[in-house]
Design an enzyme around this catalytic site. Structure first.
Site, PDB file in Angstrom:
ATOM      1  N   ARG A 137       0.803  -1.218   0.000  1.00 11.60           N
ATOM      2  CA  ARG A 137       0.000   0.000   0.000  1.00 11.60           C
ATOM      3  C   ARG A 137       0.838   1.271   0.000  1.00 11.60           C
ATOM      4  O   ARG A 137       0.372   2.331  -0.406  1.00 11.60           O
ATOM      5  CB  ARG A 137      -0.931   0.013   1.221  1.00 11.60           C
ATOM      6  CG  ARG A 137      -0.191   0.046   2.518  1.00 11.60           C
ATOM      7  CD  ARG A 137      -1.043   0.224   3.751  1.00 11.60           C
ATOM      8  NE  ARG A 137      -0.199   0.177   4.928  1.00 11.60           N
ATOM      9  CZ  ARG A 137       0.526   1.201   5.358  1.00 11.60           C
ATOM     10  NH1 ARG A 137       0.480   2.353   4.736  1.00 11.60           N
ATOM     11  NH2 ARG A 137       1.304   1.070   6.426  1.00 11.60           N
ATOM     12  N   GLU A 174       6.238   4.139  24.166  1.00 12.35           N
ATOM     13  CA  GLU A 174       5.116   3.699  23.334  1.00 12.35           C
ATOM     14  C   GLU A 174       4.262   2.677  24.078  1.00 12.35           C
ATOM     15  O   GLU A 174       3.027   2.746  24.060  1.00 12.35           O
ATOM     16  CB  GLU A 174       5.612   3.095  22.021  1.00 12.35           C
ATOM     17  CG  GLU A 174       4.468   2.691  21.102  1.00 12.35           C
ATOM     18  CD  GLU A 174       4.888   1.771  19.968  1.00 12.35           C
ATOM     19  OE1 GLU A 174       4.419   1.973  18.839  1.00 12.35           O
ATOM     20  OE2 GLU A 174       5.681   0.832  20.228  1.00 12.35           O
ATOM     21  N   TRP A 229       5.079   7.685  15.769  1.00  5.99           N
ATOM     22  CA  TRP A 229       3.731   7.657  15.184  1.00  5.99           C
ATOM     23  C   TRP A 229       3.394   8.958  14.455  1.00  5.99           C
ATOM     24  O   TRP A 229       2.260   9.144  14.002  1.00  5.99           O
ATOM     25  CB  TRP A 229       2.691   7.400  16.276  1.00  5.99           C
ATOM     26  CG  TRP A 229       2.565   5.958  16.668  1.00  5.99           C
ATOM     27  CD1 TRP A 229       3.265   5.293  17.628  1.00  5.99           C
ATOM     28  CD2 TRP A 229       1.662   4.990  16.118  1.00  5.99           C
ATOM     29  NE1 TRP A 229       2.865   3.988  17.706  1.00  5.99           N
ATOM     30  CE2 TRP A 229       1.877   3.773  16.790  1.00  5.99           C
ATOM     31  CE3 TRP A 229       0.686   5.044  15.113  1.00  5.99           C
ATOM     32  CZ2 TRP A 229       1.167   2.610  16.503  1.00  5.99           C
ATOM     33  CZ3 TRP A 229      -0.032   3.894  14.832  1.00  5.99           C
ATOM     34  CH2 TRP A 229       0.215   2.690  15.510  1.00  5.99           C
ATOM     35  N   TYR A 283      -4.360   0.748  19.246  1.00 13.71           N
ATOM     36  CA  TYR A 283      -4.062  -0.234  20.289  1.00 13.71           C
ATOM     37  C   TYR A 283      -4.592   0.113  21.683  1.00 13.71           C
ATOM     38  O   TYR A 283      -5.288  -0.693  22.309  1.00 13.71           O
ATOM     39  CB  TYR A 283      -2.549  -0.451  20.370  1.00 13.71           C
ATOM     40  CG  TYR A 283      -1.951  -1.001  19.107  1.00 13.71           C
ATOM     41  CD1 TYR A 283      -2.058  -2.355  18.802  1.00 13.71           C
ATOM     42  CD2 TYR A 283      -1.283  -0.169  18.214  1.00 13.71           C
ATOM     43  CE1 TYR A 283      -1.515  -2.866  17.625  1.00 13.71           C
ATOM     44  CE2 TYR A 283      -0.739  -0.670  17.041  1.00 13.71           C
ATOM     45  CZ  TYR A 283      -0.859  -2.019  16.753  1.00 13.71           C
ATOM     46  OH  TYR A 283      -0.328  -2.516  15.590  1.00 13.71           O
ATOM     47  N   CYS A 330      -1.109  -3.975  13.510  1.00 11.77           N
ATOM     48  CA  CYS A 330      -0.210  -4.997  12.976  1.00 11.77           C
ATOM     49  C   CYS A 330      -0.082  -6.131  13.983  1.00 11.77           C
ATOM     50  O   CYS A 330      -0.158  -7.300  13.619  1.00 11.77           O
ATOM     51  CB  CYS A 330       1.160  -4.396  12.671  1.00 11.77           C
ATOM     52  SG  CYS A 330       1.143  -3.215  11.315  1.00 11.77           S
ATOM     53  N   ARG A 389      -0.029  -9.696  12.212  1.00 16.09           N
ATOM     54  CA  ARG A 389      -0.467  -9.928  10.835  1.00 16.09           C
ATOM     55  C   ARG A 389       0.555  -9.439   9.820  1.00 16.09           C
ATOM     56  O   ARG A 389       0.672  -9.965   8.706  1.00 16.09           O
ATOM     57  CB  ARG A 389      -1.804  -9.227  10.574  1.00 16.09           C
ATOM     58  CG  ARG A 389      -1.713  -7.704  10.639  1.00 16.09           C
ATOM     59  CD  ARG A 389      -2.952  -6.997  10.106  1.00 16.09           C
ATOM     60  NE  ARG A 389      -2.785  -5.557  10.205  1.00 16.09           N
ATOM     61  CZ  ARG A 389      -2.209  -4.793   9.279  1.00 16.09           C
ATOM     62  NH1 ARG A 389      -1.736  -5.343   8.182  1.00 16.09           N
ATOM     63  NH2 ARG A 389      -2.094  -3.485   9.458  1.00 16.09           N
ATOM     64  N   SER A 390       1.299  -8.376  10.182  1.00 14.67           N
ATOM     65  CA  SER A 390       2.230  -7.738   9.262  1.00 14.67           C
ATOM     66  C   SER A 390       3.428  -7.251  10.043  1.00 14.67           C
ATOM     67  O   SER A 390       3.271  -6.596  11.079  1.00 14.67           O
ATOM     68  CB  SER A 390       1.536  -6.559   8.560  1.00 14.67           C
ATOM     69  OG  SER A 390       2.443  -5.802   7.776  1.00 14.67           O
ATOM     70  N   ASP A 408       7.161  -5.268   9.598  1.00 14.19           N
ATOM     71  CA  ASP A 408       8.286  -4.575   8.961  1.00 14.19           C
ATOM     72  C   ASP A 408       9.525  -5.056   9.699  1.00 14.19           C
ATOM     73  O   ASP A 408       9.847  -4.576  10.779  1.00 14.19           O
ATOM     74  CB  ASP A 408       8.080  -3.062   9.095  1.00 14.19           C
ATOM     75  CG  ASP A 408       9.260  -2.225   8.639  1.00 14.19           C
ATOM     76  OD1 ASP A 408      10.326  -2.801   8.326  1.00 14.19           O
ATOM     77  OD2 ASP A 408       9.133  -0.982   8.615  1.00 14.19           O
ATOM     78  N   ASN A 434       8.676  -4.397  18.276  1.00 13.73           N
ATOM     79  CA  ASN A 434       7.607  -5.269  18.747  1.00 13.73           C
ATOM     80  C   ASN A 434       8.135  -6.322  19.714  1.00 13.73           C
ATOM     81  O   ASN A 434       7.514  -6.610  20.741  1.00 13.73           O
ATOM     82  CB  ASN A 434       6.911  -5.951  17.568  1.00 13.73           C
ATOM     83  CG  ASN A 434       6.346  -4.982  16.550  1.00 13.73           C
ATOM     84  OD1 ASN A 434       6.441  -5.216  15.342  1.00 13.73           O
ATOM     85  ND2 ASN A 434       5.774  -3.879  17.007  1.00 13.73           N
TER      86      ASN A 434
END
Length: 318
Positions: A25, A62, A84, A148, A200, A220-221, A223, A231
């Protein structure tokens, strides 16, 4: 079990060697694989990468933002956290209130055109100043929608009630540790269209065994160069905090990835990182005087023995 960082580096190598070239995208393009799992033993050390510096302060601020149930980037900016900004900035520059230079497709253009990048940086500074100092502007353009923190702390039901998933799961771990329902979901189909970025990291589950708390995240995704290291550290910290509140030791953090990808403009950075040697993992120290995860602030965490290789900069795809 592989060492924490080695598992991550092997994922990078696998994507470079076997990944499928795909469009996305953002218009950047990725090399992608589907379905991958990594396990991190939190008893071995805190899983913050050493082959490049990952700013723990940004990870922690975060996570605290999520825990507070906040969805406005003002708190992040107050803590000098800019991760963000682009998603909120995009909402402003496509609005009727924005009167500056054309910012269409600013993510890619800022990488390709030095003149445009200067304009972009100027507008971003104006935007940040307004978020920090103008309450009305911050309310209108700083909020990212039901992302979130909203789903973790204030999931809206069809009857209009609110579910504090995070509080409930902590209570459930304490009262019924062997339950198979210690789950928090950020993926709310009704709210996805109203989020700046659909989650994500979509769902996580806790598991108690022999006095240790483990967590598995389905993402799900991912980077893999920029996002996944954050993460890993974020959910390792979350697991450690909840274990602390529940009187348990941290166990494992397990990351299950759906679409694991390296952006085409991150390939050289990944190769540079893969050429570096591993260093010892740091140790996480938590303020023992605080019991509830809802009371922690940045000053309550200390990362000891973190000696990474220098950071490697790469553009974020928006």
């Amino acid at each position: 079990m592989k060492s924490s960082e080695q598992a991550y580096l092997e994922l990078c190598t696998k994507i470079l060697e076997t990944g499928t070239k795909k469009e996305d995208r953002t218009g950047t393009g990725t090399y992608s694989i589907f379905g991958h799992q990594m396990r991190f033993n939190l008893q071995e050390g805190f899983p913050l990468l050493t082959t490049k510096k990952v700013p723990f302060r940004l990870v922690a601020s975060e996570l605290l933002w999520f825990i507070k149930g906040d969805t406005n980037i003002r708190y992040l900016l107050e803590n000098n956290n800019n991760i963000w900004n682009e998603w909120a900035f995009e909402k402003w520059v496509v609005s009727e209130d924005y009167t500056g230079p054309d910012m269409t497709n600013f993510g890619l253009r800022s990488q390709q055109d030095a003149g445009f990048n200067q304009q972009y940086q100027e507008q971003m500074e104006i935007f940040k100043e307004k978020i920090l100092n103008d309450d009305e502007f911050a309310t209108k353009y700083g909020d990212l929608g039901a992302v979130y923190g909203k789903q973790w702390r204030d999931w809206k039901t069809s009857s209009g009630q609110s579910i504090d998933q995070l509080k409930q799961v902590i209570e459930a771990i304490q009262k019924n540790p062997d339950s198979r329902r210690h789950i928090v979901s950020a993926w709310n189909p009704e709210d996805v269209p109203n989020m700046a970025l659909p989650p994500c990291h979509t769902l996580f589950q806790f598991y108690v065994e022999e006095g240790r708390l483990s967590c598995q995240l389905y993402q799900r995704s991912g980077d893999v160069f920029l996002g996944v290291p954050f993460n890993i550290a974020s959910y390792a910290l979350l697991t450690s905090l909840i274990a602390h509140e529940c009187g348990l030791e941290p166990g494992e953090f397990i990351l299950t990835l759906g679409d694991a990808h390296i952006y085409t403009n991150h390939v050289e950075q990944v190769k540079k990182q893969l050429a570096r040697k591993l260093r010892p993992l740091p140790q996480l120290s938590i303020n023992k005087n605080k019991k509830s995860i809802f009371d922690f602030e940045l000053m309550d965490f200390d990362l000891q023995g973190y000696d990474p290789h220098p950071s490697i900069k790469a553009p974020i795809a928006v």
